[in-house]
Design a protein around this motif. Sequence first.
Motif, PDB file in Angstrom:
ATOM      1  N   TYR A 160      68.296  33.988 -76.415  1.00  0.00           N
ATOM      2  CA  TYR A 160      66.302  34.291 -76.043  1.00  0.00           C
ATOM      3  C   TYR A 160      66.689  35.724 -76.374  1.00  0.00           C
TER       4      TYR A 160
ATOM      5  N   TYR B 109      64.511  39.065 -76.253  1.00  0.00           N
ATOM      6  CA  TYR B 109      63.656  40.097 -75.298  1.00  0.00           C
ATOM      7  C   TYR B 109      62.559  41.324 -75.905  1.00  0.00           C
TER       8      TYR B 109
ATOM      9  N   GLN C 124      62.017  45.423 -74.967  1.00  0.00           N
ATOM     10  CA  GLN C 124      61.526  46.378 -73.796  1.00  0.00           C
ATOM     11  C   GLN C 124      60.991  47.687 -74.013  1.00  0.00           C
TER      12      GLN C 124
ATOM     13  N   GLU D  70      59.977  52.301 -68.990  1.00  0.00           N
ATOM     14  CA  GLU D  70      59.182  51.952 -67.833  1.00  0.00           C
ATOM     15  C   GLU D  70      58.631  50.514 -67.692  1.00  0.00           C
ATOM     16  N   GLU D  71      58.264  49.334 -68.706  1.00  0.00           N
ATOM     17  CA  GLU D  71      58.636  48.437 -68.048  1.00  0.00           C
ATOM     18  C   GLU D  71      59.503  47.135 -68.297  1.00  0.00           C
ATOM     19  N   GLY D  72      58.857  46.025 -68.152  1.00  0.00           N
ATOM     20  CA  GLY D  72      60.118  45.151 -67.581  1.00  0.00           C
ATOM     21  C   GLY D  72      59.945  44.090 -69.470  1.00  0.00           C
ATOM     22  N   LEU D  73      60.675  43.456 -69.065  1.00  0.00           N
ATOM     23  CA  LEU D  73      61.310  42.656 -70.544  1.00  0.00           C
ATOM     24  C   LEU D  73      60.268  41.495 -71.037  1.00  0.00           C
TER      25      LEU D  73
ATOM     26  N   PHE E  89      59.497  38.390 -73.326  1.00  0.00           N
ATOM     27  CA  PHE E  89      59.671  37.056 -74.018  1.00  0.00           C
ATOM     28  C   PHE E  89      59.037  37.219 -75.068  1.00  0.00           C
TER      29      PHE E  89
ATOM     30  N   PHE F 270      66.486  42.925 -76.667  1.00  0.00           N
ATOM     31  CA  PHE F 270      67.406  42.494 -76.106  1.00  0.00           C
ATOM     32  C   PHE F 270      67.549  40.753 -75.614  1.00  0.00           C
TER      33      PHE F 270
ATOM     34  N   PHE G 210      72.819  38.603 -70.691  1.00  0.00           N
ATOM     35  CA  PHE G 210      72.428  39.765 -71.468  1.00  0.00           C
ATOM     36  C   PHE G 210      73.611  40.401 -71.778  1.00  0.00           C
TER      37      PHE G 210
ATOM     38  N   ARG H  94      68.362  49.383 -79.470  1.00  0.00           N
ATOM     39  CA  ARG H  94      67.666  50.419 -79.795  1.00  0.00           C
ATOM     40  C   ARG H  94      66.626  50.750 -80.667  1.00  0.00           C
TER      41      ARG H  94
ATOM     42  N   PRO I 253      70.037  43.222 -68.336  1.00  0.00           N
ATOM     43  CA  PRO I 253      69.751  43.075 -67.527  1.00  0.00           C
ATOM     44  C   PRO I 253      71.183  42.478 -66.518  1.00  0.00           C
TER      45      PRO I 253
ATOM     46  N   TYR J 103      64.606  43.253 -60.648  1.00  0.00           N
ATOM     47  CA  TYR J 103      63.806  42.015 -60.846  1.00  0.00           C
ATOM     48  C   TYR J 103      64.298  40.801 -60.322  1.00  0.00           C
TER      49      TYR J 103
ATOM     50  N   PHE K 249      59.222  38.552 -67.048  1.00  0.00           N
ATOM     51  CA  PHE K 249      59.722  39.824 -66.285  1.00  0.00           C
ATOM     52  C   PHE K 249      58.477  40.739 -65.691  1.00  0.00           C
ATOM     53  N   GLY K 250      58.570  40.593 -64.019  1.00  0.00           N
ATOM     54  CA  GLY K 250      57.124  42.038 -64.028  1.00  0.00           C
ATOM     55  C   GLY K 250      58.081  42.961 -64.442  1.00  0.00           C
TER      56      GLY K 250
ATOM     57  N   ARG L 108      61.987  49.476 -58.927  1.00  0.00           N
ATOM     58  CA  ARG L 108      62.441  50.651 -59.111  1.00  0.00           C
ATOM     59  C   ARG L 108      62.973  51.115 -57.778  1.00  0.00           C
TER      60      ARG L 108
END
Lengths: 113, 111
Positions: free
Chosen positions: A33, A35, A37, A40-43, A45, A91, A104, A109, B44, B87, B101-102, B106
């Motif tokens: 998979y 992802y 990111q 400051e945000e979530g991953l 997909f 990721f 993961f 980066r 993660p 998460y 993922f939301g 934190r």
Amino acid sequence: NAGVMQNPRHLVRRRGQEARLRCSPMKGHSHVYWYRQLPEEGLKFMVYLQKENIIDESGMPKERFSAEFPKEGPSILRIQQVVRGDSAAYFCASSPPGLNEQFFGPGTRLTVL
Amino acid sequence: LAKTTQPISMDSYEGQEVNITCSHNNIATNDYITWYQQFPSQGPRFIIQGYKTKVTNEVASLFIPADRKSSTLSLPRVSLSDTAVYYCLVGEKNYGQNFVFGPGTRLSVLP
């Protein structure tokens, strides 16, 4: 058993160049998979692959992005003609067949100048 | 895919127990609940997974009520090194699919 490996860990590209990100899954894992990111945000997909097959690419932009997971070798996420908005951490995760426990890697980066 | 809702941030002190609750009102029958931990500049890391009632491992406990519309991750006696983003995810266990993922929670652990 080594974990998921990604390389390079850091990649700098100028606008218009190509970026190639590699992911070697854990031994015995046939599902990969990708992802993305942003800070400051979530991953988010992007794509789900099994050996030689793309299973779900619903999260991947239709243009400039492609992914593959060949029979031999790592999975490759390829970004053509990169733009500044492609700067992010990418990721890779892998899971064994039949189980959705994703492991993961450390991420790549990408910085686009 | 079931959507999850978590608090954006939490503060705690070393040695305290921390409980992070996640709402997943439209969880499907075949969905499991999985928690991941992410440190800055790292991928993660799996913490715990469960389907119902209570699951405990060496790191955390996961409490899931009978209706499964929420779950609570419990971290006993947190330390400074537990400062991270946590998460909550839902998805089928035996079927490969992408995780949604939301923004996560934190957690800041203070001395």
